[in-house]
Scaffold this motif. Sequence first.
Motif, short mmCIF file in Angstrom:
data_model
loop_
_atom_site.label_atom_id
_atom_site.label_comp_id
_atom_site.label_asym_id
_atom_site.label_seq_id
_atom_site.Cartn_x
_atom_site.Cartn_y
_atom_site.Cartn_z
N PHE A 48 0.82 -1.21 0.00
CA PHE A 48 0.00 0.00 0.00
C PHE A 48 0.85 1.26 0.00
O PHE A 48 0.57 2.22 -0.72
CB PHE A 48 -0.94 0.00 1.21
N TRP A 49 1.89 1.28 0.80
CA TRP A 49 2.69 2.50 0.93
C TRP A 49 3.50 2.76 -0.33
O TRP A 49 3.65 3.91 -0.75
CB TRP A 49 3.55 2.40 2.19
N LEU A 52 1.10 4.25 -2.81
CA LEU A 52 0.93 5.70 -2.69
C LEU A 52 1.99 6.45 -3.48
O LEU A 52 1.70 7.46 -4.14
CB LEU A 52 0.98 6.12 -1.22
N HIS A 135 -1.28 12.29 4.95
CA HIS A 135 0.16 12.25 5.18
C HIS A 135 0.86 13.54 4.72
O HIS A 135 2.05 13.70 4.93
CB HIS A 135 0.82 11.01 4.55
N GLY A 163 -5.31 9.21 1.95
CA GLY A 163 -3.90 9.09 2.27
C GLY A 163 -3.63 8.07 3.37
O GLY A 163 -4.46 7.21 3.67
N ASP A 164 -2.48 8.17 3.96
CA ASP A 164 -2.00 7.20 4.94
C ASP A 164 -2.67 7.43 6.29
O ASP A 164 -2.33 8.36 7.02
CB ASP A 164 -0.47 7.31 5.08
N GLU A 165 -3.62 6.57 6.63
CA GLU A 165 -4.39 6.77 7.86
C GLU A 165 -3.62 6.42 9.13
O GLU A 165 -4.16 6.55 10.23
CB GLU A 165 -5.71 6.00 7.81
N LYS A 167 -0.96 8.10 9.85
CA LYS A 167 -0.29 9.36 10.18
C LYS A 167 -1.21 10.27 10.99
O LYS A 167 -2.30 10.62 10.54
CB LYS A 167 0.13 10.09 8.90
N TRP A 194 -6.43 0.53 7.01
CA TRP A 194 -5.14 0.09 7.54
C TRP A 194 -4.98 0.38 9.02
O TRP A 194 -4.13 -0.20 9.68
CB TRP A 194 -4.00 0.75 6.78
#
Length: 328
Positions: A48-49, A52, A135, A163-165, A167, A194
Motif C-alpha cells: 500500500f505504501w 501511494l 500524510h 492518504g496514509d491513515e 499518520k 489500515w
Amino acid sequence: MKDSPKIELHLHLEGGAPPALIRGMAREKSVDLSGIFRPDGGYAYRDFWHFLSVYEAATSVLQTPEDYARLTTAVLEESAANGVVYCETFLSPDFCGGGDIGAWREYLTAIREAADAVERAHAITLRGIITCIRHFGPERARPIARCAADTAGDWLVGFGMAGDELKGQPGDFRWAFDCAREAGLRITVHAGEWGGAASVRAALDQLAPERIGHGVQAIEDPALVDRLAEDGIVLECCPGSNVVLGVFKDWPSHPIERLRARGVKVTVSTDDPPFFGITMASDYENLTRHFGWDDAIFADVNRTALDAAFCDPATKKIIAKRLGETQA
C-alpha cells in the motif's frame, strides 16, 4: 453484471487513470515513468505504501486543466462501460493547482465540462468530493479546505480525507473539516482500511462524518459494528481493492457480508480500479460468487448508496430512474 446499473461513492479520480493514458501523457511531456509499470503495462507496486508513491508519480504527468479533462473523460467512459450511472469522485487541489484557489477553479471547470460531455453521451453523472491528504499534514489541509469552501455547490458536494491513515489523528484536521462543513459540504473520512477498528472510532469521535471510506476493519470491534448500524453510518466498501492490497487475504475473508448481516449500511466501490486490475463489474461478480449476492441484494445496496449520495434531491430523482426506482 456489467450492464446492471450501479452507484459508486468511492473513486479517486487520478486512481481511475488507465495506465495507457498515463504512459501516453508521460511520452508527450518527456517524463520517465518506466519504473511504475509492470512488463504487461499495468501499474507496479509492492504494498500500500509503495502504491501511494506510484500513485503520486503517475499523477505527476497530470499538469494542466486539459490533462484533467482527458482524465475525467477516460475514467467516466470506463465507469459507464461497467454500468455505473452515478459516481462521486475524490479530487484534491493538492494535485490540481497546488492549493491555489484560482488555479483550482480552472481545473474544476475543465473536469466539470468533461463530465457533462460524458453524461450527455453515456448517461453517467459525476459529482466531486474534495479530499485533503492525511500524510501531507494538517497545515497543508487548510488551503485545500478553503478551495472546497470557495467552490462548494451543486457539483462539488463533499469534503473528506484520504492518504496514509496511520499518520496523525483525525482531530488534527478539525479546522479543515469545520471550514468545509460550514460551507455546506457533506463529510466522509477514510478509516478502517489500515488503521484498524480504532481508526474508525477516532474518525467518528473526532470528525463526525456521515460516511466512512472503507471502514471494513470495524469488524474487529463488535461494539463499533453495533454503533455503525445504530447510527446509520454508511461504509464506502471497496472489497476488490482490499483483497488486492492484502487488507484481507482473499474474498471469502472480506467482512462486507458480515457487516451487512449485522445491519451496517454497506455500499460497493472500486477505489483505484486500474491500479488493482478490477472493475465494478468484476467486484459484483465476486460478491455473487463468494457471498451469494443476488439482484435483490444489489438493488438494496444501490438504494443505500443513492440515499447516502451527497448530491441534491433533483439529481437523486434522475439517478433513481436509471436504477429502475420510482423515486429517490
